[in-house]
Design an enzyme around this catalytic site. Structure first.
Site, PDB file in Angstrom:
ATOM      1  N   GLY A 284       0.811  -1.218   0.000  1.00 37.84           N
ATOM      2  CA  GLY A 284       0.000   0.000   0.000  1.00 37.84           C
ATOM      3  C   GLY A 284       0.838   1.258   0.000  1.00 37.84           C
ATOM      4  N   GLU A 287       8.027   3.242   3.184  1.00 40.09           N
ATOM      5  CA  GLU A 287       8.589   4.287   4.033  1.00 40.09           C
ATOM      6  C   GLU A 287       9.941   4.840   3.601  1.00 40.09           C
ATOM      7  OE1 GLU A 287       8.231   1.018   4.920  1.00 40.09           O
ATOM      8  OE2 GLU A 287       9.946   0.304   6.067  1.00 40.09           O
ATOM      9  N   ASN A 288      10.267   4.856   2.299  1.00 43.59           N
ATOM     10  CA  ASN A 288      11.548   5.402   1.845  1.00 43.59           C
ATOM     11  C   ASN A 288      11.886   6.661   2.638  1.00 43.59           C
ATOM     12  OD1 ASN A 288      11.298   3.556  -0.517  1.00 43.59           O
ATOM     13  ND2 ASN A 288       9.612   4.953  -0.974  1.00 43.59           N
ATOM     14  N   HIS A 319       1.837   5.077  10.184  1.00 42.79           N
ATOM     15  CA  HIS A 319       2.704   3.889  10.121  1.00 42.79           C
ATOM     16  C   HIS A 319       4.016   4.226   9.394  1.00 42.79           C
ATOM     17  CE1 HIS A 319       3.321  -0.596   9.381  1.00 42.79           C
ATOM     18  NE2 HIS A 319       4.116  -0.055   8.468  1.00 42.79           N
ATOM     19  N   GLU A 320       3.889   4.840   8.228  1.00 42.04           N
ATOM     20  CA  GLU A 320       5.090   5.116   7.422  1.00 42.04           C
ATOM     21  C   GLU A 320       5.976   6.161   8.096  1.00 42.04           C
ATOM     22  OE1 GLU A 320       5.568   3.023   5.258  1.00 42.04           O
ATOM     23  OE2 GLU A 320       3.536   2.280   4.935  1.00 42.04           O
ATOM     24  N   GLU A 342       7.858  -3.863  11.377  1.00 45.33           N
ATOM     25  CA  GLU A 342       6.458  -3.683  10.949  1.00 45.33           C
ATOM     26  C   GLU A 342       5.485  -3.685  12.122  1.00 45.33           C
ATOM     27  OE1 GLU A 342       5.856  -2.528   8.315  1.00 45.33           O
ATOM     28  OE2 GLU A 342       7.539  -3.060   7.025  1.00 45.33           O
TER      29      GLU A 342
HETATM   30 ZN   LIG Z   1       5.759  -0.799   7.425  1.00 38.56          ZN
END
Ligand SMILES: [Zn+2]
Length: 872
Positions: A284, A287-288, A319-320, A342
């Site tokens: 989805g 997180e770069n 989350h990211e 995660e």
């Molecule tokens: Zn993640």
């Protein structure tokens, strides 16, 4: 990364790598040189789907080396030098490596060297490596480029040591059309106009980071920014879409502030962009560092977004952004510890949500969504310990599963509740400060929290992350009639199992909170197999174990306490009401308690029950109806569901109320959808009236109302909706409409939808999602379609999805014959996919068993609880 859409869609899919697969060797570098800095220069050709690349890599070696091996995949190397001298080069596609060979008499001496590699690579049409997405803008087809590298696809952009513990500085240069925007992890440091309408942009050096966080996007973008305490927060979208970015900016600002405060460390980069691209992939969002990539439906919010979509966007953004510290600033050493990355980000997202939107009640929502799903999987064949051995990139890919994310989150939640919020946070801060710009293992975090709290965290954490499954506690209270002052309860543990193969002998160190209603509380850690006795309060009224529901276990009470809790159900906290409902639903399925216990609880649901409880009950009613399908009881079971839910629908009404709260709005949508599925004529008629009358539907119920209309569609209704889906130009809206269209219960219409997935009309990335949506109402039809069109459908999927998709599709079936069919289909699957297939067949068997073994009692209970006829 956030979750795979297929998993969200089917909510039943489990993927697990082979435990201790003997044949696979660890696909990573132990020794060899250390990369310090990469200067990577790429010139993409989006139309031709290729790019030219050049990499200058500064390495350091502590010993003399005859060869240098690094990762590379799908790259065609034309030239390679070390310190300006030509060297031999050889790529190995299977090992995913590039090996540079020096002259035997002149090996690479110890010290610092510069490698230069000139090469070309491929731009993918699926979301991995450097990939392109196409979309329509006023009738013009446009392309955007982006990258997705986790876990092992950075090696498709440039040769590198592509594993999380080889951190290095990246200086990325891209040459792209001057009228396009380019986005990297860092702000641009230099730009240079070139001939031919091109501009060369070099981004500032990144901090030391793992390769999987490298990012590049190129497209006809617009960028909106907001200053958040000195950090430039940006949202980057296709031109013309900036009016849909306000919610993402708000979520980003709230998350940045929350995490900066929680971690006690400033966000380490000068800017943080959130980039939205249309389409879908095996994830989805990603997180770069400094440049988070989202598919549009997980970032953009507008006047058509439902409350569920709005909440989802906030949760994914949080989350990211949590990863920017936890994962990016400190990174797991290897993919074995992916769960920590995660699970922790998901847990922090719920904390940030609670801080920004307490009325969303994220922890309660989490119990019914993620935790219950993880527990169902963890009680069956095919599960795996949270911490698992990952040897290869394929296994790392398979590790992004429900156990990793949701059990991970729940275990962290349990530990935080046990040691207390303050001590837990101090441990997290100590952990990050000790290892920033470095790597760590799971145990390093527990050790830090144990040191900060003085509590035996390691023992609890190991028992819940090092072995499969989780416990059920059997609780027996003293007989109050014989000894009214005896407040003793006895607790034993065993593994909670949904199938025989899972009845194994593990035990856990379990932190628990026991509480009497209106009385005292007792905390304890249960460790052994022998019964533990606790004195809880000083009366013998009903008691709860796992009060507050922060524990990752289920609780089975003796009959007397269960009945006492049922009688005073309305006096329990909402979260404990939900906990009891979830426990007894699970026991109904496992056979630990009769399903009628669950129904007895539903019978005493308060009229003003929390919206999350109402939504959970709606899901149970839908499940019962699903189990009853084709049985003599089908109509009675559905009617019971309608009777149970209708009072809540009447209370909610069709029209959103001013200030009613996001969850109430959400639950209204759930009630409409569920009552429609249960055949409530009034709801179906109202939904039809509204859609056929082209009424403007409030966003919060729009998808639900169209869904009821779509699942009950006549051919004319279907054609009208099809025309709308064809006319939609925005991917988010296309995704909603095509999936709704696929829910038609008329088999002839389902056939038509399936046939459309083989054509060009449905956007490419949506086609398999549409097949999965058809499976919701027609599991067998969808499965047979997959089998008949296997080659064509596999061409729509990336290699991993080719394993995930069929197993997910089969696993929602309750037909025992499907077990053999899936096994036949999966005959050629790689060894690592075996547990995935086993988990799917276990799910099918369990559903079949639930129907044959458990439904008769449910049917008997419903027959005995018919509404009383009015006296004549
Ligand atoms: Zn993640």
């Amino acid at each position: 990364m956030t979750f795979r859409p297929f998993v969200l869609l089917l909510a039943v899919l489990l993927l697990a790598p082979a435990a201790g697969a003997q044949t696979s060797q660890r696909q990573w570098f132990e020794g060899g040189p250390t990369p310090l800095r990469y200067e990577i220069s790429v010139t993409p050709d989006a139309e031709a789907a290729t790019f030219a690349g050049e990499a200058r890599i500064t390495i350091e070696s502590s010993e003399a080396l005859p060869i240098v091996t690094m990762n590379a995949l799908g790259l065609t190397v034309s030239q390679a030098t070390i310190d300006g001298q030509g060297v031999g080069f050889d790529t190995d596609q299977d090992a995913q490596t590039l090996t540079l060979t020096l002259t035997p008499r002149r090996p690479l001496r110890a010290g610092r060297h510069t490698i230069r590699v000139v090469y070309s690579g491929v731009i993918q049409d699926d979301a991995y490596g450097l990939f392109r997405v196409s979309y329509q803008d006023d009738g013009v087809t446009k392309r955007a480029l982006a990258t997705q590298f986790e876990p092992g696809d950075a090696r498709r952009l440039a040769p590198m040591w592509d594993q999380p513990n080889r951190r290095a500085v990246f200086a990325l240069t891209v040459t792209a059309p001057s009228d396009q925007m380019v986005i990297g992890n860092m702000p641009a440091a230099r730009t240079q106009r070139l001939a031919g309408g091109l501009t060369r942009t070099t981004f500032a050096d990144t901090p030391s980071m793992p390769s999987y966080l490298l990012f590049l996007a190129v497209g006809d973008f617009e960028r909106v920014t907001r200053d958040v305490d000195g950090v430039e927060l940006g949202v980057v979208v296709r031109r013309g879409e900036t009016h849909r970015t306000a919610a993402a900016l708000d979520a980003g600002e709230q998350s940045l502030r929350y995490f900066t405060d929680y971690f006690g460390i400033r966000y380490p980069l000068p800017k943080l962009d959130m980039i939205g691209v249309p389409g879908a992939g095996g994830f989805g969002a990603m997180e770069n560092w400094g440049a988070i990539l989202y598919f549009d439906q997980y970032l953009l919010v507008d006047e058509t977004s439902s409350e569920a979509e709005r909440q989802n966007v906030f949760g994914i953004v949080a989350h990211e952004i949590a990863h920017q510290w936890f994962g990016n600033l400190v990174t797991m050493t290897w993919w074995d510890d992916l769960w920590l990355n995660e699970g922790f980000a998901s847990w922090m997202a719920a904390k940030a949500t609670e801080a920004a939107h307490p009325d969303w009640n994220p922890w309660m929502a989490q119990l019914t969504d993620g935790t219950a799903t993880a527990m169902a999987l963890d009680a069956r064949t095919g599960t795996h310990p949270v911490v698992q051995t990952v040897n290869t990139i394929d296994e790392a890919n398979l590790a992004f599963d429900t156990i990793t994310y949701e059990k991970g989150l729940a275990v962290i939640r349990m530990l935080e509740a046990y040691v207390g919020e303050e001590d837990f946070r101090q441990g997290v801060r100590d952990y990050l400060n000790a290892r920033h710009y470095g790597n760590a293992r799971t145990e390093d975090l527990w050790t830090a929290i144990q040191a900060a709290s003085g509590q035996p965290v390691l023992e609890i954490a190991r028992s819940f992350t090092g072995q499969p499954g989780f416990p059920v506690l059997t609780v027996t209270g003293a007989d109050c009639r014989r000894a009214p002052d005896d407040a003793q309860i006895a607790i034993t543990q065993r593994r909670f199992a949904m199938d025989d193969a899972s009845r194994t002998g593990e035990r856990w160190a379990i932190p628990l909170v026991a509480r009497r209603l209106g009385g005292g509380e007792q905390r304890a850690v249960l460790a052994g197999l022998a019964a533990t006795t606790l004195a809880v309060g000083d009366t013998c009224g009903p008691y709860l174990v796992n009060a507050g529901q922060s524990g990752f276990f289920r609780v089975l009470y003796d009959e007397a306490n269960f009945r006492a809790l049922t009688q005073r159900f309305g006096q329990l906290q909402s979260v404990d009401q939900l906990g009891l409902l979830l426990d007894y639903w699970a026991f109904g399925r496992s056979g630990d308690a009769p399903f009628t216990d669950y129904l007895d609880l539903v019978n005493v649901l308060p009229a003003d029950a929390d919206p999350i409880i109402v939504a959970d009950t709606a899901a149970s009613m839908a499940a019962f109806a699903d189990y009853a399908e084709g049985r003599a009881s089908e109509a009675a079971v559905k009617a019971y569901g309608v009777r149970t839910l209708r009072p809540y629908m009447e209370r909610a009404g069709w029209t959103p109320r001013q200030g009613e709260g996001s969850n109430a709005a959400n639950t209204r949508a759930t009630l409409i959808a569920t009552l429609g599925a249960l055949g409530d004529e009034a709801v179906i008629a109202e939904a039809r009236r509204r859609v056929r009358g082209a009424e403007t539907l409030p966003a919060s119920i729009r998808t639900a109302v169209i869904g009821v209309y779509a699942s009950n569609a006549t051919t004319a209704d279907y054609d009208a909706l099809l025309a709308q889906a064809r006319a939609a130009s925005d991917f988010v809206e296309q995704r909603r409409l095509w999936r709704l269209l696929a829910s038609a219960s008329d088999p002839a219409l389902a056939h038509r939808t399936l046939a459309l997935t083989l054509g060009e009309e449905i956007p490419r990335q949506l086609r398999t999602q549409v097949i999965a949506s058809v499976a919701g109402a027609h599991p067998r039809l969808a499965w047979e379609f997959l089998v008949q069109n296997r080659t064509a459908i596999e061409a729509m999927l990336d290699p991993l999805q080719r394993l995930e998709f069929p197993t997910g599709l089969a696993s929602i079936s309750s037909d025992p014959a499907m077990v053999a069919e899936l096994e036949a289909y999966a005959r050629d699957f790689p060894e690592g996919a075996r547990p995935t297939v086993a988990a799917a067949t276990a799910a099918i068997r369990l559903r079949a068993e639930t129907i044959s073994e458990r439904m008769p009692a449910v049917e008997g209970w419903i027959a005995a609880h018919q509404p009383r006829r009015r006296a004549r």
